[in-house]
Design a protein around this motif. Structure first.
Motif, PDB file in Angstrom:
ATOM      1  N   ASP A   1      -5.734  57.703  12.127  1.00  0.00           N
ATOM      2  CA  ASP A   1      -6.209  58.653  11.119  1.00  0.00           C
ATOM      3  C   ASP A   1      -7.718  58.592  10.908  1.00  0.00           C
ATOM      4  OD1 ASP A   1      -3.606  59.531  10.626  1.00  0.00           O
ATOM      5  OD2 ASP A   1      -3.243  57.944   9.167  1.00  0.00           O
TER       6      ASP A   1
ATOM      7  N   SER B   1      -6.606  51.869  14.226  1.00  0.00           N
ATOM      8  CA  SER B   1      -7.830  52.292  13.545  1.00  0.00           C
ATOM      9  C   SER B   1      -9.043  51.524  14.037  1.00  0.00           C
ATOM     10  CB  SER B   1      -7.672  52.122  12.029  1.00  0.00           C
ATOM     11  OG  SER B   1      -6.596  52.905  11.540  1.00  0.00           O
TER      12      SER B   1
ATOM     13  N   GLY C   1      -8.551  56.497   6.816  1.00  0.00           N
ATOM     14  CA  GLY C   1      -7.094  56.603   6.753  1.00  0.00           C
ATOM     15  C   GLY C   1      -6.488  55.377   6.101  1.00  0.00           C
TER      16      GLY C   1
END
Length: 481
Positions: A335, A329, A318
């Motif tokens: 994502d 993350s 992402g």
């Protein structure tokens, strides 16, 4: 010649040249693309009169063809453990085409893998048996892994690989289906309607095609980024219950259950890894920076698909435009997505002293006489971490296994994960591990918390499955790939 005739002659000549060029492109450059397209109506017709080769795993026949003496047509059947193998083997139907290995290896199975153009066949080839596709999957382990998911009614996947070679020993996907129903013309329409009406998508190979947030198993990659940027197992990190996402209006990111790690204060990376402290990994991820995390993810294959002979998703880190995105993350959320196959390769890479091997499910292709036409050789894709870094992460994974399950002499190195994915939904739960004594690595994902729902964790649901698969996995045979 008048102007009109001359113009007409030139246009006609150009059309003829265009037709010849297009024909040459179809025949010479794109013949295989069109000929092997599972929706090609000619292929659907030829499925009835083609003696397709077998698909086998060891001595177990997974797919074979039989000729009906009444009409002379061939019927594809899946005689052994069809539910266990269907998401890998696929189906061959004269009504609905082909899928998975039945599709990608259609040329081998029909004996038409490039030696002669399908468009130029004479018909004399009918009845000649196609090539056999031999898999790396261990039939017993495959059936065992599938049962671990199917018996409790879980949706998810299990993948087991040999770290040293990339051989896939098991690739179980649930829910599954019986390909015999789709292959048999008498039951095809009903079976097709059933599988396509199932919202859990049994036709999908959930081990390779489904990308899911990995949660805390991704901390292996964050740790790799941290080690390369000056962190050690003894580096102090925060153990506080929450941290504020940078660049936000006081939005907190918390540890699991909102609890501090080891009483709060500062904890070494070693403890943070074993206890899976979110706040500690946010701190390390922010200190290492976005480029370090991108680099580590790429070295482990996140964002890359494999030449597997099966459809497989690439996963993604992402975008990391700011500190908040980087923080989320770093703990495998926001994502970040991975497939079960990629998770197994991640664990296998650590087990293989940092070398990432290309996974493969096809061992060899053999002709009807048993002669090897093509054999898969191990392929090293690169160094994800140095041998020293791999040894450090292995030690941290031993600590995680002992903290989660206690020390019972199994020698496994592991990491669990509990991944949020939708408001109010039960988490997807993960377990990745390896047994260096057997040269086996495993990844397990159970979707939506399995039988524990919102209360599920990777250690409670996926961990017992992964550990059982490691115990059941065969040791490598000396001299064999």
């Amino acid at each position: 010649m008048n102007k009109s005739l001359r113009f007409g002659a030139v246009v006609s000549l150009l059309l003829i040249v265009t037709l010849l060029v297009n024909y040459s492109i179809v025949q010479g450059m794109r013949e295989d693309e069109y000929a092997q397209d599972p929706h090609n109506s000619r292929i659907l017709m030829e499925l009835k009169r083609t003696n397709r080769g077998d698909i086998v795993a060891g001595d177990t026949v997974l797919a074979q063809s039989h000729r009906d003496e009444a009409d002379g047509f061939y019927q594809r059947t899946y005689p052994n453990m069809p539910w266990s193998f269907a998401p890998v083997v696929g189906y061959a139907s004269d009504q609905f085409g082909t899928s998975q290995l039945e599709s990608t290896h259609n040329g081998d199975l029909t004996g038409d893998s490039g030696t002669s153009s399908r468009f130029l066949r004479t018909g004399t080839e009918d009845g000649k048996k196609g090539d056999t596709v031999a898999l790396t999957l261990d039939p017993n382990l495959q059936a065992f892994a599938f049962d671990q998911l199917a018996k409790p009614g879980y949706e998810g996947a299990v993948v087991a690989v040999r770290p040293s070679s990339g051989e896939v020993l098991a690739m179980a996907s649930a829910p599954s289906y019986d390909p015999n129903g789709i292959a048999n013309p008498n039951t095809a329409e009903g079976a097709w309607a059933d599988v396509n009406g199932n919202p859990a998508k049994p036709l999908l190979n959930h081990a390779t095609q489904e990308q899911l947030p990995p949660g805390s198993i991704f901390k292996i990659i964050t740790t790799a980024a941290g080690l390369r940027n000056g962190f050690t197992p003894e580096s102090p990190l925060t153990g506080e219950a929450q941290t504020i996402l940078p660049g936000t209006d006081n939005i907190p990111l918390t540890n699991y259950g909102g609890q501090p790690c080891a009483g709060g204060g500062q904890v070494p990376l070693r403890t943070a890894f074993a206890l899976s402290c979110n706040t500690a990994f946010v701190q390390m991820g922010l200190a290492a920076g976005p480029e370090a995390l991108r680099d580590a993810a790429a070295r482990f294959g996140i964002g890359q698909s494999y030449d597997l002979g099966l459809p497989n998703a690439a996963g993604s880190l992402g975008d990391l435009p700011g500190g908040a995105e980087l923080a989320q993350s770093a703990i495998g959320q926001r994502d970040v997505t991975m497939t079960a196959l990629q998770a197994a390769v991640m664990a296998a890479t650590i087990a293989n002293k940092g070398k990432r091997m290309e996974p493969h499910v096809v061992r060899a292709v053999r002709d009807a006489d048993g002669k090897v036409v093509r054999e898969t050789e191990p392929v090293e894709l690169g160094e994800a971490v140095t041998e020293e870094e791999a040894a450090t992460i292995t030690d941290l994974m031993y600590g995680s296994e002992r903290w989660t399950f206690g020390y019972d002499g199994n020698g496994f190195a592991s990491k669990t994960g509990t991944a949020e994915h939708a408001e109010g939904a039960a988490p997807h739960v993960w377990y990745v591990a390896f047994d260096p004594a057997k040269d086996v690595a495993v990844a397990v994902v159970v979707k939506n918390g399995g039988h524990l729902g919102e209360a599920a964790t990777g250690g409670q649901v996926s961990g017992p499955i992964g550990r059982a698969v490691l115990r059941a996995a065969p040791a490598p045979v000396e001299g064999a790939q």
